[in-house]
Write a protein that holds these residues in place. Sequence first.
Motif, PDB file in Angstrom:
ATOM      1  N   LEU A 140      52.155  28.283 -43.843  1.00  0.00           N
ATOM      2  CA  LEU A 140      51.503  29.237 -44.824  1.00  0.00           C
ATOM      3  C   LEU A 140      50.344  29.733 -44.300  1.00  0.00           C
ATOM      4  O   LEU A 140      49.818  30.824 -44.571  1.00  0.00           O
ATOM      5  CB  LEU A 140      51.359  28.038 -46.030  1.00  0.00           C
ATOM      6  CG  LEU A 140      52.612  27.962 -46.996  1.00  0.00           C
ATOM      7  CD1 LEU A 140      51.960  26.962 -47.988  1.00  0.00           C
ATOM      8  CD2 LEU A 140      52.713  29.243 -47.644  1.00  0.00           C
ATOM      9  N   ALA A 166      48.367  30.592 -52.076  1.00  0.00           N
ATOM     10  CA  ALA A 166      49.213  31.603 -51.623  1.00  0.00           C
ATOM     11  C   ALA A 166      50.159  31.967 -52.739  1.00  0.00           C
ATOM     12  O   ALA A 166      50.343  33.404 -52.999  1.00  0.00           O
ATOM     13  CB  ALA A 166      50.104  30.921 -50.446  1.00  0.00           C
ATOM     14  N   VAL A 226      55.678  34.629 -51.059  1.00  0.00           N
ATOM     15  CA  VAL A 226      55.927  33.081 -50.788  1.00  0.00           C
ATOM     16  C   VAL A 226      57.545  33.128 -50.561  1.00  0.00           C
ATOM     17  O   VAL A 226      58.088  32.302 -49.947  1.00  0.00           O
ATOM     18  CB  VAL A 226      55.298  32.190 -51.484  1.00  0.00           C
ATOM     19  CG1 VAL A 226      55.732  30.765 -51.056  1.00  0.00           C
ATOM     20  CG2 VAL A 226      53.695  32.307 -51.262  1.00  0.00           C
ATOM     21  N   ASP A 260      48.102  34.405 -54.914  1.00  0.00           N
ATOM     22  CA  ASP A 260      47.859  35.752 -54.280  1.00  0.00           C
ATOM     23  C   ASP A 260      49.311  36.558 -54.373  1.00  0.00           C
ATOM     24  O   ASP A 260      49.083  37.792 -54.313  1.00  0.00           O
ATOM     25  CB  ASP A 260      47.403  35.351 -52.860  1.00  0.00           C
ATOM     26  CG  ASP A 260      45.910  34.957 -52.895  1.00  0.00           C
ATOM     27  OD1 ASP A 260      45.508  34.438 -52.003  1.00  0.00           O
ATOM     28  OD2 ASP A 260      45.374  35.199 -54.013  1.00  0.00           O
ATOM     29  N   TRP A 311      49.284  26.095 -50.632  1.00  0.00           N
ATOM     30  CA  TRP A 311      50.299  26.762 -51.411  1.00  0.00           C
ATOM     31  C   TRP A 311      49.929  27.264 -52.719  1.00  0.00           C
ATOM     32  O   TRP A 311      50.453  28.085 -53.231  1.00  0.00           O
ATOM     33  CB  TRP A 311      51.668  25.911 -51.376  1.00  0.00           C
ATOM     34  CG  TRP A 311      51.656  24.430 -51.935  1.00  0.00           C
ATOM     35  CD1 TRP A 311      51.199  24.121 -53.356  1.00  0.00           C
ATOM     36  CD2 TRP A 311      51.312  23.417 -51.185  1.00  0.00           C
ATOM     37  NE1 TRP A 311      50.989  22.705 -53.304  1.00  0.00           N
ATOM     38  CE2 TRP A 311      50.979  22.198 -52.084  1.00  0.00           C
ATOM     39  CE3 TRP A 311      51.183  23.181 -49.652  1.00  0.00           C
ATOM     40  CZ2 TRP A 311      50.990  21.125 -51.445  1.00  0.00           C
ATOM     41  CZ3 TRP A 311      51.412  21.854 -49.187  1.00  0.00           C
ATOM     42  CH2 TRP A 311      50.887  20.678 -49.958  1.00  0.00           C
ATOM     43  N   THR A 345      46.195  31.003 -45.563  1.00  0.00           N
ATOM     44  CA  THR A 345      45.804  29.768 -46.032  1.00  0.00           C
ATOM     45  C   THR A 345      46.695  28.587 -45.934  1.00  0.00           C
ATOM     46  O   THR A 345      47.943  29.122 -45.976  1.00  0.00           O
ATOM     47  CB  THR A 345      45.521  30.202 -47.602  1.00  0.00           C
ATOM     48  OG1 THR A 345      45.193  28.855 -48.202  1.00  0.00           O
ATOM     49  CG2 THR A 345      46.797  30.642 -48.290  1.00  0.00           C
ATOM     50  N   PHE A 383      50.185  33.354 -44.475  1.00  0.00           N
ATOM     51  CA  PHE A 383      49.427  34.088 -45.675  1.00  0.00           C
ATOM     52  C   PHE A 383      47.950  33.778 -45.259  1.00  0.00           C
ATOM     53  O   PHE A 383      47.062  34.025 -46.313  1.00  0.00           O
ATOM     54  CB  PHE A 383      49.836  33.314 -46.843  1.00  0.00           C
ATOM     55  CG  PHE A 383      51.466  33.470 -47.156  1.00  0.00           C
ATOM     56  CD1 PHE A 383      51.563  34.746 -47.873  1.00  0.00           C
ATOM     57  CD2 PHE A 383      52.583  32.721 -46.720  1.00  0.00           C
ATOM     58  CE1 PHE A 383      53.114  35.251 -48.218  1.00  0.00           C
ATOM     59  CE2 PHE A 383      53.660  33.141 -46.992  1.00  0.00           C
ATOM     60  CZ  PHE A 383      54.123  34.376 -47.796  1.00  0.00           C
TER      61      PHE A 383
END
Length: 315
Positions: A84, A96, A104, A99, A93, A90, A88
């Motif tokens: 991740l 993620a 995802v 956002d 999760w 970060t 992404f």
Amino acid sequence: MSDPRPDDTAMQAYLGRLRRLTTHVAVDEASEQADAIVAAGASLSALEEVSVDALTRWVRARPADVPALGLTVGLSQEKLKNLLRVAFGTSSWVKAVGDDARGVVVWLDEELGLLAALEAQRHRTYTFGDVLAARGTSRQVANRAGVAGKLIEDAVEQIVRDLGLPYEMRGRFVGRNGDTGPADLAVPGFEDALIAVACKGFDSTGSKLTAAVTEVMDMAGVSFAHQYVLAVVDGIGWLSRQGDFRRMHALLEQHRIDGLYALADLDAFRADLHAAAVRHGLLEGHLPDAGPVDVPGEALVARPEEFEAQLRLDL
């Protein structure tokens, strides 16, 4: 805001070239959060359909249960965090999903086959043998740190062999004052080492990465001025241990080691190794022509730039 230091810029560029060394394995891994996983599994089983839209709604409603989707495609929480972070920006999760929930889900499906795995697994009846097999496979996944390191060793050894250099694998080379340092490969051997190479690869994180940095520091600490110390270091585990990686990268910036290479830099490693061998009279002539070095592992982002050799020896 001040510009980043040159070493920070170089280090971040290096981290951007890291590769995933181990493949995912579709197994039902055990977890300390068993109750939460069981509840998430029951919720996934109750879905009327398995689709990107349905799973997007699911992760929005249950962002804390994203690790259950990771387990569906064989990712531990630790590896999920690392991937991740790459995809992404970060390791959370929850963030993620907050956002880009659909992103995802699409990423898990395109990269790891989430939809097919979930459809195949969620209504299957599991026997006791399946449970034992899952536990046994989880142990194999835990042992993949050794596989990652061996993958780098194999790539480095192949380059050394292609150049026709004598070498020994895995031991301690003799340095200053008779002190010894660890090395995964030594040219021409450990007793009379002229070139010592460390091969360190990790997709997971933990104290073993700190130990790997300590080994490279020990190599730098005992080596003679005429001994070249090179390190090939890769794997996405370093993304979660950047403090440790910074200590190792500082050795290069301080010229205490002679080269630090990701797997994407194997062509530069080959050139530097050849240059060092020529300097010591182990080889003669220019670097022989060869095709691009076969780079193991999986690249996670596009890397169009080319990286120059680090030793810059005038031959």
